[in-house]
Design a protein around this motif. Structure first.
Motif, mmCIF file in Angstrom:
data_model
loop_
_atom_site.group_PDB
_atom_site.id
_atom_site.type_symbol
_atom_site.label_atom_id
_atom_site.label_comp_id
_atom_site.label_asym_id
_atom_site.label_seq_id
_atom_site.Cartn_x
_atom_site.Cartn_y
_atom_site.Cartn_z
ATOM 1 N N LYS A 115 -29.251 -6.423 -17.628
ATOM 2 C CA LYS A 115 -29.261 -6.805 -16.224
ATOM 3 C C LYS A 115 -28.840 -5.592 -15.397
ATOM 4 C CE LYS A 115 -27.697 -10.845 -14.712
ATOM 5 N NZ LYS A 115 -26.786 -11.919 -14.232
ATOM 6 N N LEU A 162 -33.780 -8.177 -14.502
ATOM 7 C CA LEU A 162 -33.344 -8.810 -15.747
ATOM 8 C C LEU A 162 -34.463 -8.745 -16.775
ATOM 9 C CD1 LEU A 162 -31.060 -10.631 -17.064
ATOM 10 C CD2 LEU A 162 -32.400 -12.585 -16.233
ATOM 11 N N THR A 186 -29.896 -15.468 -11.226
ATOM 12 C CA THR A 186 -29.953 -14.943 -12.597
ATOM 13 C C THR A 186 -28.617 -15.115 -13.292
ATOM 14 O OG1 THR A 186 -29.451 -12.730 -11.724
ATOM 15 C CG2 THR A 186 -31.762 -13.279 -12.073
ATOM 16 N N VAL A 219 -31.327 -18.072 -16.665
ATOM 17 C CA VAL A 219 -32.347 -18.363 -15.664
ATOM 18 C C VAL A 219 -32.633 -19.854 -15.590
ATOM 19 C CG1 VAL A 219 -33.394 -16.098 -15.919
ATOM 20 C CG2 VAL A 219 -34.201 -17.977 -17.352
#
Length: 637
Positions: free
Chosen positions: A48, A66, A89, A101
């Motif tokens: 991330k 991501l 996220t 997610v």
């Protein structure tokens, strides 16, 4: 001081703060504050990143990137959101990407898509000023910046700075994110290869969030204040401990409500209250009208729920605007699923009392939407996306069609003795009447009402209508029991011939599927759900503000007792009225407090109507040879 091997190991693994690594023990006065904690552990299966992506005017937008570890030569799936990219996220703090997610993203991140969320200007962690549904650069916007340019600049930065990408980008999102998805298609970046706008905000006056055919939607006041306060984090609006019906009724007009709670100086509230008619303030912002003038460059899948309680208008309107540009009928598709607003992105097993055959939302996403993106972004084989995909409620099956609407118009007429008939009326004069009292408006769902309660708000369009069908200010017309199915595929068209003793008024028309008075095993066998015996299922509900009968940009007083022809569409549907059921039409003059009350006396601006303006009116709905009230049903044989 020498650290023990254990302390060194813990410090190296970041399990201890740096201050603690400096000593082998703590004291009662060792400071307990820690500067930060990285909840992405070494064993996480994802990467991330956060970037402040620069726009052409220097404004930087907060962007979360991501992907699974090991991702390379991968497409980017972008969403531009007003609802906090960071939270989009971070559904959980798991070390597994599919648990970070929402449901709609799982198949993509598992398949090595690079998922990107970005805060739009002025909201959450992005820089700049927030403008609700920022208009395109042009007559309403001279800044040189809009959501189209921001999307272009974002995509340009991503393809140049995300090393793992293959240089192809898709854009997706629902509601406001549907709006930003559509805006990205105007003067699109060459790397934008596919778009799937879901329930997009397209025309806030005609039939999406702010008004429907001129009637204002009170439900969005709280949303507007929250979005406009503290960069979109301003939740916690003051209110009294009573249901919304009582709260809005006690305040008086919607303008009085706005003043009571201190909203009147919010810029977007002023934009609403100072522009109640369909002037260029609204028409020049309408995304379907803008797209109708643009070349079709991006393959587009338009998605909406059949019972979308917020943005039912936008997707079909854009489809109508851009489908003629799709010469081979293979670049634009329309999807109508059995969902509420944004339901495509979540679980699709049921809606309210309705239960479907499995998770319809996941079925669509896996079978149709992801193959659409795979083809344009990953070079997968052409999935032959159907031009139109709709779910036939009533029989619970997907239909693939070549065009929309599929049904041919056939009028079903209001008739004597509160009947419905496919035969045109012959009487010289026939009408039914009721008294509409603004002091006792018809509720849109049973009281007590809390429009902030998602369990009430999300399924309200499928709520059993028996709670109002016996009211004296609701007219109810019905067919006999059907002996064969009636399948409609399109937007039913209302032709209401009506008069009022007042000088203004609203008209609400509902198309309803009445279930037979038979019982299933139901609760006797332990099934969870509502018994559908005699259920009055709304297939479509819409409102029309009378003052606009001669033009949405030309509000005018109605002539008392003059019969006018009110014509407007109900939402687009694919529905089958089964044998043994009845088709019903309900007519009323309020849908409160979802929509503001019409005082039924003409005033220049209903937002600021005074208590003395609210008066009872006698409503007459005509169904004779000269004024044959009907609904044009788009019947598919």
């Amino acid at each position: 001081m020498k650290l023990s091997p254990l302390m060194l190991a813990l410090a190296a693994s970041s399990l201890l703060p740096a201050a603690y690594a400096a000593a082998d023990k703590v004291t009662p006065m060792t400071p307990d504050g820690v500067a930060s904690y990285n909840n992405i552990r070494p064993e996480a299966d994802y990467i991330k990143r956060v970037a402040m992506v620069p726009m052409r005017d220097g404004t930087k937008l907060y962007t979360v990137i991501l992907m699974k570890k090991g991702t390379k030569n991968a497409p980017i799936l972008l969403s531009r959101t007003p609802y906090d990219a960071k939270g989009s996220t971070a559904r959980t703090s798991s070390q597994h990407i599919e648990e970070l997610v929402d449901a709609m993203d799982i198949e993509y991140v598992q398949d090595n898509y690079i998922r990107v969320y970005q805060d739009i200007r002025g909201l959450h962690n992005s820089e700049g000023d927030y403008v609700t549904n920022r208009p395109m650069v042009g007559p309403l916007n001279n800044t040189g910046i809009d959501e189209s340019t921001d999307a272009y600049d974002t995509i340009d930065w991503l393809v140049k700075n995300v090393a793992e990408t293959n240089g192809k980008v898709g854009i997706v999102g629902s509601s406001y994110l549907g709006f930003t998805s559509l805006m990205a298609e105007i003067n699109p970046h060459p790397a934008l290869k596919a778009a799937a706008p879901q329930s997009p905000m397209v025309d806030g006056w005609m039939g999406d969030d702010w008004f429907h055919n001129g009637a204002f939607r009170n439900v969005n006041l709280g949303y507007t204040i929250s979005q406009s306060t503290a960069n979109g984090t301003g939740w916690g609006i003051a209110k009294e401990p009573m249901d919304d019906y009582s709260r809005f009724l006690a305040a008086g007009s919607t303008g009085d409500f706005i003043k009571k709670w201190g909203y009147e100086n919010y810029p977007f509230i002023r934009k609403l209250t100072e522009n109640p008619a369909y002037t260029e303030f609204w028409s020049l912002q309408a995304v379907d009208k803008i797209l109708a003038k643009e070349p079709l460059k991006v393959p587009t899948m338009l998605i909406v729920g059949q019972w979308d309680q917020e943005d039912s208008y936008g997707a079909p309107a854009v489809y109508k605007a851009i489908e003629p540009k799709d010469k081979n009928n293979d670049k634009v598709s329309l999807v109508i699923g059995p969902w509420r607003h944004s339901g495509v992105n979540h679980y699709g097993y049921k809606l309210g009392a309705l239960t479907f055959t499995g998770d319809t939302a996941k079925e669509f996403r896996v079978k149709y939407m992801k193959p659409f993106f795979d083809h344009y972004l990953k070079g997968a084989p052409d999935p032959k996306t159907p031009p139109v995909l709709t779910y036939a409620t009533g029989v619970n099956q997907w239909n693939e069609s070549s065009q929309w609407p599929m049904g041919e118009g056939k009028k079903i007429y209001l008739s004597d003795n509160f009947g419905l008939s496919f035969d045109a009326p012959k009487a010289k004069q026939a009408f039914d009447d009721y008294v509409s009292d603004p002091a006792k408006p018809v509720p849109f769902i049973p009281r007590p009402i809390s429009m902030d309660d998602s369990s009430q708000w999300k399924p309200w369009l499928v709520h059993d209508q028996r709670f109002v069908s016996s009211r004296p200010d609701v007219l109810v017309y019905s067919t006999d029991v059907l002996d064969k199915p009636v399948h409609i595929m399109g937007a039913p068209l209302v032709n209401l011939f009506a008069s009022t003793s007042g000088s203004d008024g609203d008209w609400v028309v509902k198309l309803v599927d009445v279930y037979p008075n038979t019982t299933s095993e139901g609760h006797s066998q332990g099934y969870v759900g509502q018994e559908m015996t005699g259920f009055e299922l709304p297939v479509g509900i819409e409102i029309f503000r009378g003052r606009y009968v001669h033009g949405f940009d030309k509000p005018a007083a109605l002539t008392p007792d003059k019969v006018e022809h009110y014509q407007f569409e109900l939402p687009n549907v694919d529905h089958v009225f089964l044998p043994g059921h009845k088709i019903m039409v309900q007519v009323q003059s309020s849908l409160f407090p979802l929509y503001d009350r019409n005082p039924q006396t003409y005033v220049d601006n209903i937002f600021w109507a005074k208590p003395q303006d609210y008066k009872k009116a006698t409503i007459k709905v005509h169904h004779d040879a000269k004024a044959p009230s009907n609904i044009v049903l788009p019947i598919a044989e």
